[in-house]
Write an enzyme that holds these catalytic residues in place. Structure first.
Site, short mmCIF file in Angstrom:
data_model
loop_
_atom_site.label_atom_id
_atom_site.label_comp_id
_atom_site.label_asym_id
_atom_site.label_seq_id
_atom_site.Cartn_x
_atom_site.Cartn_y
_atom_site.Cartn_z
N GLU A 144 10.44 15.69 14.83
CA GLU A 144 10.70 15.65 13.39
C GLU A 144 9.77 16.65 12.69
O GLU A 144 8.55 16.54 12.77
CB GLU A 144 10.42 14.23 12.87
CG GLU A 144 10.83 14.08 11.43
CD GLU A 144 10.58 12.68 10.90
OE1 GLU A 144 9.50 12.12 11.15
OE2 GLU A 144 11.45 12.15 10.20
N LYS A 171 0.86 -1.18 0.00
CA LYS A 171 0.00 0.00 0.00
C LYS A 171 0.90 1.23 0.00
O LYS A 171 1.52 1.57 1.00
CB LYS A 171 -0.91 0.04 1.24
CG LYS A 171 -2.00 1.09 1.10
CD LYS A 171 -2.62 1.53 2.39
CE LYS A 171 -1.79 2.53 3.12
NZ LYS A 171 -1.49 3.77 2.38
N GLU A 202 10.46 1.18 10.02
CA GLU A 202 11.43 2.24 9.69
C GLU A 202 10.72 3.56 9.93
O GLU A 202 9.88 3.97 9.13
CB GLU A 202 11.86 2.14 8.22
CG GLU A 202 12.61 0.89 7.85
CD GLU A 202 14.02 0.84 8.41
OE1 GLU A 202 14.49 1.85 8.98
OE2 GLU A 202 14.64 -0.22 8.31
N CYS A 211 14.04 11.19 6.05
CA CYS A 211 14.11 10.73 7.45
C CYS A 211 15.52 10.86 8.01
O CYS A 211 15.71 10.89 9.22
CB CYS A 211 13.62 9.30 7.55
SG CYS A 211 14.43 8.23 6.36
#
Ligand code: NAD
Length: 490
Positions: free
Chosen positions: A378, A173, A247, A281
């Site tokens: 983040e 997906k 991850e 990331c």
């Protein structure tokens, strides 16, 4: 591949109301219409993956490798078209898709095609007298692969390649904003001869993801995305005790000592902070600079940052594209609005020369507090904080002082210091005198709340296998001693 492959350019609303328009973030124009998968479609994709699994798992490694190589060749042949589609869908400069994402994805796929043939299992041995034990690495079963929007094609390959090389079938997906290249490479897989049902694509967002990750026939979930979504997926997976590979987010420190090659560090920091508009990331988001060289570094970094050209993906002059959506840009701007007692040296605003697109100027911040959300969370946009440190111990302490642990870098000309600091940093990847590069052979994955498990490398191949112990009697003796001692017989 799949009977469930969604049709592109399917305009108009369906009876189910599941249509979704895909927008180019650089132009805000509609570039495709797709349909989200409802429960029925997800179930059908999973059942196709279940059906295909024994056939694919029983192919020899050489057969699987051959098909993966053919697939890699087709992706390479179509790379100009795929790079353009990737850039349209994400807004990232074409040079980034064309010279970075596509060749790397093809190399990743070729690496895993080769690795399929050298998968090692631990030793076979006679651990108990009269018995031979051997350990096998077997595929796990149908696996759900869930990918983010920042590198859609590359993230799909990072997951599909090791999963398929190890003999698993998959339901992938892609992120709801960026499904287009995943659909295209899935079509190429079918053309390459990968049997129907081995790769299945379902489209949609959180709802589709939830249905997929709670499906009892899915044996493992490999997910790349936000740490908060990772937490939800852990809980969704728990009812049927699925294996997990996560991850997650990052907040990479970039440490510059006073003996570093300063112009290389400045250049590395500009690329590390603003490549892909900071939507990476491993982006360098916290630059810790030794106080002796702090002012010089800030001046040079600012000068280089101001040279970054924002623009449309197909303009060769463009260095930086937009953020992926209006919503993501507002979230990044929210961080800036809430920031207290900081000095914004440049950026923080939208470029006045670009009338459409979700652009935000590269933003450089001084005086952010270590415990502020600018330094701790983040942001996933073109925003970087520059902070001074006084010595090695303080640099390591500040760098490690976040909940994440994906990537970090240290810049120094002192080899011993580089090794000491790389050892003290609690991050899955530590670069010395560079920031960002990876290779197919090198594992990529987080410590701490950046997740667990590895992408890339032989470690990723092993993630997609389960170890089985087979223990064989070598004596043929029906009256083995332990059978009798266990029940007290002589
Ligand atoms: P996201 O977590 O919002 O979405 C990622 C994927 O998860 C999407 O496909 C989304 O539809 C799906 N999803 C959302 N909720 C779900 C649920 N409850 N169940 C199942 N699926 C669900 O992340 P994003 O915004 O697409 O990507 C940005 C994030 O990805 C950043 O945090 C970034 O650091 C991270 N990222 C990490 C790596 C890495 O290697 N660690 C690489 C790239 C991106």
């Amino acid at each position: 591949m799949t009977k469930n492959l969604e049709l592109l350019n399917q305009r108009g609303r369906s009876a189910s109301g599941l249509d979704r328009v895909i927008i180019s973030p650089a132009t805000e124009k509609i570039i495709a219409c797709v349909q989200d998968a409802d429960e029925k479609k997800v179930n059908s994709a999973v059942s196709d993956a279940q059906e295909a699994f024994p056939l694919w798992a029983s192919k020899s490694p050489a057969e699987r490798a051959g098909l993966l190589f053919s697939w890699a060749n087709l992706i390479e042949e179509n790379s100009a078209r795929l790079a353009l589609l990737e850039s349209k869908n994400t807004g990232k400069p074409l040079k980034l898709s064309q010279d970075g994402d596509l060749p790397f994805a093809v190399d990743n796929l070729r690496f895993f095609a080769s690795a399929a043939r050298v998968l090692e299992a631990p030793a076979s041995a006679e651990y108990a007298t009269g018995y031979l034990s051997f350990l096998k690495r077997e595929p796990i079963g149908p696996i759900a692969l869930i990918t983010p929007w920042n590198y859609p094609l590359m993230m799909a390959v990072w997951k599909l390649a090791p999963a398929l090389a190890a003999g698993n079938s998959c339901v992938i997906k892609p992120a709801e904003l960026t499904p287009l290249t995943t659909l295209e490479i899935a079509k190429l897989a079918l053309k390459a001869g990968i049997p129907e049902g081995v790769i299945n694509v379902v489209l949609g967002g959180e709802e589709t993801g939830k249905i997929l990750t709670t499906h009892p026939a899915i044996k493992m979930i490999s997910f790349t995305g936000d740490t908060e979504t990772g937490r939800k997926i852990m809980s969704q997976a728990s009812r049927t005790v699925k294996r997990l590979h996560l991850e997650l987010g990052g907040k990479a420190p970039f440490i510059v000592f006073d003996d570093a090659h300063l112009s290389a560090a400045v250049q590395g920091a500009v690329v590390g902070s603003f490549v892909n508009a900071g939507q990476d990331c491993t982006a360098s988001t916290r630059l810790y600079i030794h106080k002796k060289v702090f002012d010089r570094f800030v001046t040079d970094f600012l000068k280089e940052t101001k040279k970054i050209k924002l623009g449309l993906f197909d303009n060769p002059q463009t260095d930086m594209g937009p953020l992926i959506s209006a919503e993501r840009r507002s979230q990044v701007e929210g961080f800036l609005e809430r920031a207290k007692n900081v000095e914004i040296l440049c950026g923080g605003d939208r470029p006045s020369n670009l009338k459409s697109g979700f652009f935000l100027n590269p933003t450089v911040i001084l005086k952010a507090a270590q415990n502020s959300e600018l330094v701790q969370k983040e942001i996933f946009g073109p925003v970087v904080c520059l902070l001074p440190f006084k010595d090695e111990a303080e640099a390591v302490q500040l760098a490690n002082d976040v909940e994440y642990g994906l990537a970090a870098s240290v810049w120094t000309s002192n080899a011993q210091r580089a090794l000491r600091v790389s050892s003290a940093l609690r991050f899955g990847t530590v670069w010395i005198n560079d920031h960002l590069p990876l290779a197919s052979e090198t594992p990529h994955g987080g410590f701490n709340q950046s997740g667990f498990g590895k992408d890339l490398s032989l470690q990723a191949l092993e993630e997609f296998t389960v170890v089985k112990h087979v223990m064989a009697d070598m004596t043929g003796d029906a009256r083995k001693p332990w059978h009798y001692t266990a029940f007290g017989k002589k």
